[in-house]
Design a protein around this motif. Structure first.
Motif, PDB file in Angstrom:
ATOM      1  N   GLU A   1       0.812  -1.218   0.000  1.00 16.23           N
ATOM      2  CA  GLU A   1       0.000   0.000   0.000  1.00 16.23           C
ATOM      3  C   GLU A   1       0.843   1.265   0.000  1.00 16.23           C
ATOM      4  O   GLU A   1       0.466   2.291   0.560  1.00 16.23           O
ATOM      5  CB  GLU A   1      -0.973   0.004   1.184  1.00 16.23           C
ATOM      6  N   GLN A   2       2.002   1.230  -0.663  1.00 18.71           N
ATOM      7  CA  GLN A   2       2.870   2.400  -0.766  1.00 18.71           C
ATOM      8  C   GLN A   2       3.395   2.505  -2.191  1.00 18.71           C
ATOM      9  O   GLN A   2       3.819   1.507  -2.774  1.00 18.71           O
ATOM     10  CB  GLN A   2       4.027   2.296   0.215  1.00 18.71           C
ATOM     11  N   TYR A   3       3.393   3.746  -2.744  1.00 15.59           N
ATOM     12  CA  TYR A   3       3.776   3.975  -4.129  1.00 15.59           C
ATOM     13  C   TYR A   3       4.688   5.188  -4.231  1.00 15.59           C
ATOM     14  O   TYR A   3       4.474   6.191  -3.553  1.00 15.59           O
ATOM     15  CB  TYR A   3       2.534   4.240  -5.005  1.00 15.59           C
ATOM     16  N   ASP A   4       5.691   5.088  -5.103  1.00 19.25           N
ATOM     17  CA  ASP A   4       6.509   6.229  -5.482  1.00 19.25           C
ATOM     18  C   ASP A   4       5.789   6.899  -6.646  1.00 19.25           C
ATOM     19  O   ASP A   4       5.520   6.260  -7.663  1.00 19.25           O
ATOM     20  CB  ASP A   4       7.905   5.767  -5.912  1.00 19.25           C
ATOM     21  N   ILE A   5       5.454   8.178  -6.495  1.00 17.75           N
ATOM     22  CA  ILE A   5       4.692   8.926  -7.495  1.00 17.75           C
ATOM     23  C   ILE A   5       5.559  10.065  -8.006  1.00 17.75           C
ATOM     24  O   ILE A   5       6.186  10.768  -7.211  1.00 17.75           O
ATOM     25  CB  ILE A   5       3.385   9.498  -6.881  1.00 17.75           C
ATOM     26  N   ARG A   6       5.580  10.268  -9.325  1.00 23.28           N
ATOM     27  CA  ARG A   6       6.370  11.355  -9.926  1.00 23.28           C
ATOM     28  C   ARG A   6       5.549  12.036 -11.014  1.00 23.28           C
ATOM     29  O   ARG A   6       4.824  11.385 -11.762  1.00 23.28           O
ATOM     30  CB  ARG A   6       7.650  10.819 -10.572  1.00 23.28           C
ATOM     31  N   PHE A   7       5.691  13.370 -11.129  1.00 20.52           N
ATOM     32  CA  PHE A   7       5.126  14.081 -12.266  1.00 20.52           C
ATOM     33  C   PHE A   7       5.905  13.645 -13.510  1.00 20.52           C
ATOM     34  O   PHE A   7       7.133  13.551 -13.470  1.00 20.52           O
ATOM     35  CB  PHE A   7       5.271  15.597 -12.107  1.00 20.52           C
ATOM     36  N   VAL A   8       5.217  13.418 -14.615  1.00 25.51           N
ATOM     37  CA  VAL A   8       5.908  13.023 -15.842  1.00 25.51           C
ATOM     38  C   VAL A   8       6.818  14.138 -16.333  1.00 25.51           C
ATOM     39  O   VAL A   8       7.827  13.879 -16.974  1.00 25.51           O
ATOM     40  CB  VAL A   8       4.927  12.602 -16.968  1.00 25.51           C
ATOM     41  N   SER A   9       6.489  15.376 -16.014  1.00 26.74           N
ATOM     42  CA  SER A   9       7.278  16.519 -16.474  1.00 26.74           C
ATOM     43  C   SER A   9       8.458  16.829 -15.560  1.00 26.74           C
ATOM     44  O   SER A   9       9.315  17.626 -15.923  1.00 26.74           O
ATOM     45  CB  SER A   9       6.395  17.755 -16.593  1.00 26.74           C
ATOM     46  N   TYR A  10       8.515  16.222 -14.374  1.00 19.29           N
ATOM     47  CA  TYR A  10       9.643  16.457 -13.478  1.00 19.29           C
ATOM     48  C   TYR A  10       9.791  15.278 -12.534  1.00 19.29           C
ATOM     49  O   TYR A  10       9.271  15.282 -11.424  1.00 19.29           O
ATOM     50  CB  TYR A  10       9.466  17.761 -12.703  1.00 19.29           C
ATOM     51  N   LYS A  11      10.526  14.291 -12.972  1.00 12.27           N
ATOM     52  CA  LYS A  11      10.636  13.045 -12.217  1.00 12.27           C
ATOM     53  C   LYS A  11      11.570  13.145 -11.020  1.00 12.27           C
ATOM     54  O   LYS A  11      11.616  12.243 -10.207  1.00 12.27           O
ATOM     55  CB  LYS A  11      11.074  11.919 -13.149  1.00 12.27           C
ATOM     56  N   LYS A  12      12.274  14.269 -10.870  1.00 10.58           N
ATOM     57  CA  LYS A  12      13.191  14.437  -9.737  1.00 10.58           C
ATOM     58  C   LYS A  12      12.479  14.858  -8.458  1.00 10.58           C
ATOM     59  O   LYS A  12      13.103  14.937  -7.414  1.00 10.58           O
ATOM     60  CB  LYS A  12      14.262  15.476 -10.078  1.00 10.58           C
ATOM     61  N   PHE A  13      11.192  15.151  -8.523  1.00 12.67           N
ATOM     62  CA  PHE A  13      10.444  15.585  -7.348  1.00 12.67           C
ATOM     63  C   PHE A  13       9.613  14.411  -6.840  1.00 12.67           C
ATOM     64  O   PHE A  13       8.520  14.147  -7.320  1.00 12.67           O
ATOM     65  CB  PHE A  13       9.542  16.770  -7.707  1.00 12.67           C
ATOM     66  N   PRO A  14      10.127  13.665  -5.845  1.00 14.53           N
ATOM     67  CA  PRO A  14       9.421  12.460  -5.391  1.00 14.53           C
ATOM     68  C   PRO A  14       8.229  12.768  -4.494  1.00 14.53           C
ATOM     69  O   PRO A  14       8.283  13.647  -3.631  1.00 14.53           O
ATOM     70  CB  PRO A  14      10.500  11.698  -4.621  1.00 14.53           C
ATOM     71  N   LEU A  15       7.181  12.041  -4.722  1.00 12.83           N
ATOM     72  CA  LEU A  15       5.997  12.065  -3.872  1.00 12.83           C
ATOM     73  C   LEU A  15       5.749  10.621  -3.448  1.00 12.83           C
ATOM     74  O   LEU A  15       6.109   9.691  -4.164  1.00 12.83           O
ATOM     75  CB  LEU A  15       4.781  12.590  -4.637  1.00 12.83           C
ATOM     76  N   THR A  16       5.135  10.446  -2.302  1.00 14.66           N
ATOM     77  CA  THR A  16       4.828   9.098  -1.828  1.00 14.66           C
ATOM     78  C   THR A  16       3.341   8.990  -1.555  1.00 14.66           C
ATOM     79  O   THR A  16       2.789   9.805  -0.816  1.00 14.66           O
ATOM     80  CB  THR A  16       5.609   8.770  -0.546  1.00 14.66           C
ATOM     81  N   LEU A  17       2.707   8.014  -2.155  1.00 16.80           N
ATOM     82  CA  LEU A  17       1.307   7.709  -1.882  1.00 16.80           C
ATOM     83  C   LEU A  17       1.295   6.561  -0.892  1.00 16.80           C
ATOM     84  O   LEU A  17       1.839   5.491  -1.165  1.00 16.80           O
ATOM     85  CB  LEU A  17       0.582   7.307  -3.168  1.00 16.80           C
ATOM     86  N   MET A  18       0.693   6.802   0.279  1.00 10.33           N
ATOM     87  CA  MET A  18       0.597   5.742   1.280  1.00 10.33           C
ATOM     88  C   MET A  18      -0.477   6.100   2.295  1.00 10.33           C
ATOM     89  O   MET A  18      -0.947   7.234   2.345  1.00 10.33           O
ATOM     90  CB  MET A  18       1.934   5.530   1.988  1.00 10.33           C
ATOM     91  N   LYS A  19      -0.855   5.107   3.074  1.00 13.40           N
ATOM     92  CA  LYS A  19      -1.832   5.342   4.126  1.00 13.40           C
ATOM     93  C   LYS A  19      -1.143   6.020   5.300  1.00 13.40           C
ATOM     94  O   LYS A  19      -0.022   5.691   5.662  1.00 13.40           O
ATOM     95  CB  LYS A  19      -2.477   4.034   4.584  1.00 13.40           C
ATOM     96  N   ALA A  20      -1.854   6.962   5.903  1.00 11.34           N
ATOM     97  CA  ALA A  20      -1.351   7.672   7.077  1.00 11.34           C
ATOM     98  C   ALA A  20      -1.962   7.055   8.326  1.00 11.34           C
ATOM     99  O   ALA A  20      -2.701   6.067   8.258  1.00 11.34           O
ATOM    100  CB  ALA A  20      -1.705   9.157   6.978  1.00 11.34           C
ATOM    101  N   ASN A  21      -1.677   7.658   9.461  1.00 14.22           N
ATOM    102  CA  ASN A  21      -2.206   7.163  10.736  1.00 14.22           C
ATOM    103  C   ASN A  21      -3.728   7.180  10.786  1.00 14.22           C
ATOM    104  O   ASN A  21      -4.324   6.440  11.563  1.00 14.22           O
ATOM    105  CB  ASN A  21      -1.642   7.985  11.900  1.00 14.22           C
ATOM    106  N   ASP A  22      -4.363   8.030   9.959  1.00 12.63           N
ATOM    107  CA  ASP A  22      -5.829   8.080   9.945  1.00 12.63           C
ATOM    108  C   ASP A  22      -6.450   6.956   9.118  1.00 12.63           C
ATOM    109  O   ASP A  22      -7.663   6.867   8.985  1.00 12.63           O
ATOM    110  CB  ASP A  22      -6.323   9.443   9.454  1.00 12.63           C
ATOM    111  N   GLY A  23      -5.601   6.094   8.524  1.00 15.95           N
ATOM    112  CA  GLY A  23      -6.095   4.965   7.736  1.00 15.95           C
ATOM    113  C   GLY A  23      -6.467   5.319   6.313  1.00 15.95           C
ATOM    114  O   GLY A  23      -6.935   4.474   5.562  1.00 15.95           O
ATOM    115  N   LYS A  24      -6.240   6.592   5.900  1.00 15.35           N
ATOM    116  CA  LYS A  24      -6.574   7.053   4.551  1.00 15.35           C
ATOM    117  C   LYS A  24      -5.292   7.283   3.761  1.00 15.35           C
ATOM    118  O   LYS A  24      -4.247   7.598   4.313  1.00 15.35           O
ATOM    119  CB  LYS A  24      -7.361   8.361   4.621  1.00 15.35           C
ATOM    120  N   TYR A  25      -5.414   7.147   2.438  1.00 17.97           N
ATOM    121  CA  TYR A  25      -4.290   7.447   1.566  1.00 17.97           C
ATOM    122  C   TYR A  25      -4.077   8.950   1.477  1.00 17.97           C
ATOM    123  O   TYR A  25      -5.032   9.729   1.422  1.00 17.97           O
ATOM    124  CB  TYR A  25      -4.537   6.905   0.158  1.00 17.97           C
TER     125      TYR A  25
END
Length: 191
Positions: A115-139
């Motif tokens: 339940e964790q993903y590395d997410i990147r803008f196609v126009s700027y792949k050097k800026f990492p974002l992480t999609l994952m569940k937080a303590n509230d149980g939501k992504y």
């Protein structure tokens, strides 16, 4: 990073080529003062929305939301769905065009754990974002800015002049919350 904001800022001029999704237009919105002379829509709360992007040339908004099926499971190949809300027209929802999806506003994703993903803008792949569940149980989408982690909710790009291919980006503002305290974080920088 400048390439990302350049592409995001000028592609608002390219009209979508995809037929609009049929749904009731989203016309009503609250107003948020981003600067003294500008007003932009604040999207109503939506449990599946992760964050949205707005640019000063117009109030059209790019929305990033979870791509979950009826069973609540994310699509592991495409966990985030990206689309427009065309507030400058009739408030309709529209899919991104091929060019917008592949070269500017689209995302790439790679599952990095349960339940964790590395997410990147196609126009700027050097800026990492992480999609994952937080303590509230939501992504949530998490970004690290100035050594602070935030659950990202909004990106705003201020443009003053420039040209079609090279707009003058005055600043970029990231808004989110501190995941440990819930306190709002706003970071503004010039790319």
């Amino acid at each position: 990073m400048k390439l990302l904001f350049t592409l995001l800022s000028f592609l608002y001029l390219i009209p979508p080529t995809v037929t609009p999704v049929k749904q009731k237009p989203l016309k009503a919105f609250a107003v948020n003062n981003v600067a003294d002379d500008e007003k932009f829509p604040v999207l109503p709360d939506n449990i599946s929305r992760l964050f949205y992007v707005q640019r000063s040339p117009n109030i059209n908004t790019i929305v990033y939301e979870l791509n979950a099926g009826k069973n609540g499971q994310l699509d592991p190949e495409n966990p985030v769905h990206v689309y427009w809300i065309r507030y400058g027209e009739q408030g309709q929802k529209e899919e991104l065009s091929y060019i917008q999806r592949k070269f500017a506003y689209g995302l790439t994703s790679k599952q990095t754990g349960n339940e964790q993903y590395d997410i990147r803008f196609v126009s700027y792949k050097k800026f990492p974002l992480t999609l994952m569940k937080a303590n509230d149980g939501k992504y949530h989408i998490f970004a690290t800015i100035n050594q602070k982690q935030m659950a990202l909710s909004r990106v705003f790009i201020k443009i003053e002049g420039g040209s079609f291919w090279l707009p003058n980006v005055t600043y970029v503002e990231l808004k989110g919350t501190d995941p440990s305290t819930g306190r709002e974080i706003i970071e503004r920088f010039k790319p």
